[in-house]
Design an enzyme around this catalytic site. Structure first.
Site, PDB file in Angstrom:
ATOM      1  N   TYR A 236     -14.646 -31.286  14.651  1.00 30.02           N
ATOM      2  CA  TYR A 236     -15.707 -30.645  15.442  1.00 30.02           C
ATOM      3  C   TYR A 236     -16.196 -31.599  16.527  1.00 30.02           C
ATOM      4  O   TYR A 236     -16.453 -31.187  17.659  1.00 30.02           O
ATOM      5  CB  TYR A 236     -16.880 -30.226  14.552  1.00 30.02           C
ATOM      6  CG  TYR A 236     -17.884 -29.392  15.327  1.00 30.02           C
ATOM      7  CD1 TYR A 236     -17.760 -28.004  15.376  1.00 30.02           C
ATOM      8  CD2 TYR A 236     -18.910 -29.997  16.045  1.00 30.02           C
ATOM      9  CE1 TYR A 236     -18.640 -27.237  16.123  1.00 30.02           C
ATOM     10  CE2 TYR A 236     -19.790 -29.241  16.799  1.00 30.02           C
ATOM     11  CZ  TYR A 236     -19.661 -27.861  16.830  1.00 30.02           C
ATOM     12  OH  TYR A 236     -20.524 -27.111  17.578  1.00 30.02           O
TER      13      TYR A 236
ATOM     14  N   PHE B 122     -13.737  -5.074  39.586  1.00 24.99           N
ATOM     15  CA  PHE B 122     -12.285  -4.929  39.694  1.00 24.99           C
ATOM     16  C   PHE B 122     -11.579  -5.021  38.354  1.00 24.99           C
ATOM     17  O   PHE B 122     -10.515  -4.441  38.175  1.00 24.99           O
ATOM     18  CB  PHE B 122     -11.713  -5.990  40.655  1.00 24.99           C
ATOM     19  CG  PHE B 122     -12.046  -7.403  40.259  1.00 24.99           C
ATOM     20  CD1 PHE B 122     -13.250  -7.964  40.621  1.00 24.99           C
ATOM     21  CD2 PHE B 122     -11.155  -8.155  39.519  1.00 24.99           C
ATOM     22  CE1 PHE B 122     -13.581  -9.263  40.238  1.00 24.99           C
ATOM     23  CE2 PHE B 122     -11.469  -9.460  39.136  1.00 24.99           C
ATOM     24  CZ  PHE B 122     -12.688  -9.995  39.494  1.00 24.99           C
TER      25      PHE B 122
END
Ligand code: F0G
Length: 468
Positions: free
Chosen positions: A83, A460
């Site tokens: 992590y 779009f």
């Protein structure tokens, strides 16, 4: 069909080939015209809404579509999925420092993650951001943070027939006029892209970057680079600008970045990976802010939304992107497609840019007005002809003006044939060229589209259309 596979300057007419061989193959699927009619209607005549299984040659984008090298795949096995403090992060950080020269960086999941962080950290409501033409997500984040975007690219960039060698250049008079109008303190930074995607993958010159730096220094304004395709830009500088012929891409890149204060990066392009990005800066105060913000939006500052293995592949890809043989073949493949189209006088943006051929849909369909969405129409027609997928870069991509709510009407109404890196061969380019020609031959019978669904943001991507 032409077999002459020429490179850039055209003095050398000997054939050349891709500087790699194929180790793994991915079968392509072909479809019938009836299947494509069905698929494109289901997709609302928007190529973003097609399923990739229905696509033959996919030229939607060069983003995240690269083929990784054997070395990058080997690097994936070295993923350190901790992590915090992953070894791969330190490799990536070292590669960015070495080749882009910035002091501080945070990884992000992709380019727009970096754009969001920079916009939030640097922009205050009411600010103004000048840039060498807009890019969709970049401008979106600038506007969302409260800024007004101003296009300060040279006029030649808006002219599909201008052969200016550096159509990505910033117009210093336009930039000075904006500074005079709004005041330097209202301009958090100049948003400088290399190359300029929406202008056709056009480069900006070293001389221009240097001049913009000088102008900005006089007014205390920062410059942030969109470095997404910067290595491609450096090839154009090497080829076209005096004094750079004998320099390596790495040397040219370092000089260019030194004229800027930091950069946003979509690693999905130049870095030859499928996901990832970063934000870099030389400003310790801004770094403090973005290293704090990144944990809110992306992930801890040593992974920023990426897996360790993805950071490793990206660190390796940075080195590969600076290899001259690779970069000449990458841009050379785009030029090869351009040369094929040129034989039939098919209208497209010239000179050919770094990552794509941009067909000039206005010249393709002079009988369609912009409200019939010529570029969107051409993308649909190309898919119908052969299963090749391209992308609209015209009025749909430009969106609406936030103040007036009207369509923004860009001069450029383009359909982009974007070439993924190391994925397709010359033979694929031949097939693409022939399909474009078939559409060109039938151009008079085309009637355009109506928009029937329009999303609020970046329309779009998800807008839907019907045939007129
Ligand atoms: N800047 C430029 C110049 C880009 O072309 C893109 C993405 C981005 C920023 C945003 O990066 O996608 O990683 O979030 N361009 C893609 C394209 C989507 O198809 O041109 P991202």
């Amino acid at each position: 069909m032409a077999t002459l596979h020429t490179m850039g300057q055209q003095q050398d007419r000997r054939s050349w080939a891709e500087p790699y061989k194929i180790k793994v193959v991915e079968p392509l699927r072909t479809t019938t015209r009836a299947e494509r009619e069905h698929a494109i209607a289901e997709a609302g005549y928007n190529t973003f809404l097609l399923r990739s299984a229905d696509v033959y040659i996919d030229l939607l984008t060069d983003s995240g579509t690269s083929a990784m090298s054997d070395r990058q795949w080997a690097g994936m096995m070295l993923g350190d999925e901790a992590y915090a403090g992953s070894a791969n992060f330190y490799h990536l950080e070292a590669a960015v420092r070495e080749h882009y020269g910035y002091k501080f960086m945070v990884p992000t999941h992709q380019g727009r993650g970096a754009e969001n962080l920079l916009s939030q950290a640097a922009i205050k409501p009411g600010n103004h951001v000048p840039g060498n033409m807009y890019f969709t997500t970049t401008r979106f984040h600038q506007e969302r943070a409260g800024a007004t975007f101003h296009d300060v690219i040279i006029d030649a960039a808006h002219d599909t027939r201008s052969l200016h060698p550096f159509k990505g250049n910033i117009d210093l008079d336009k930039l000075q006029a904006l500074i005079d109008q709004v005041g330097a303190q209202q301009i958090p930074y100049v948003s400088m892209a290399a190359t300029v995607n929406m202008a056709g993958g056009q480069p900006i010159s070293m001389g221009n970057a240097r001049a913009v730096r000088e102008l900005c220094n006089r007014h205390g304004i920062k410059i942030y680079l969109d470095a997404t395709r910067a290595v491609e830009n450096m090839l154009f500088i090497k080829e076209r600008e005096a004094g750079y012929k004998d320099k390596t891409l790495a040397e040219i890149l370092l000089e260019f970045c030194a004229y800027t204060d930091g950069a946003t990066m979509s690693g999905k392009k130049d870095h030859l990976v499928n996901i990832g990005g970063w934000l870099a800066t030389n400003d310790p105060d801004l770094f403090e802010e973005i290293r704090n913000l990144v944990v809110v939006y992306e992930g801890l500052h040593t992974y920023g939304g990426m897996a360790g293995r993805d950071m490793e592949a990206m660190a390796i890809g940075i080195g590969e992107s600076l290899n001259l043989d690779y970069m000449k073949s990458r841009v050379g493949q785009v030029r090869y497609l351009g040369e094929l189209l040129d034989q039939w006088n098919i209208p497209f943006v010239k000179p050919v840019g770094g990552h794509a051929i941009f067909l000039d849909a206005r010249a393709f369909y002079p009988h369609l007005d912009q409200d019939a969405f010529p570029s969107q129409t051409l993308a649909a027609e190309l898919y119908l002809d052969s299963g090749i997928r391209s992308m609209e870069r015209g009025i749909v991509s430009a969106g609406r003006d936030p103040a007036s709510g009207d369509h923004r009407r860009p001069k450029l109404e383009l359909t982009r044939l974007t070439i993924p890196r190391r994925v397709y061969t010359q033979a694929h380019m031949d097939v693409v060229a022939e399909s474009v020609k078939a559409c060109y031959d039938r151009r008079d019978s085309v009637t355009g589209l109506n928009m029937v669904y329009e999303p609020k943001y970046l329309r779009f991507f998800q807008a839907r259309f019907e045939r007129r």
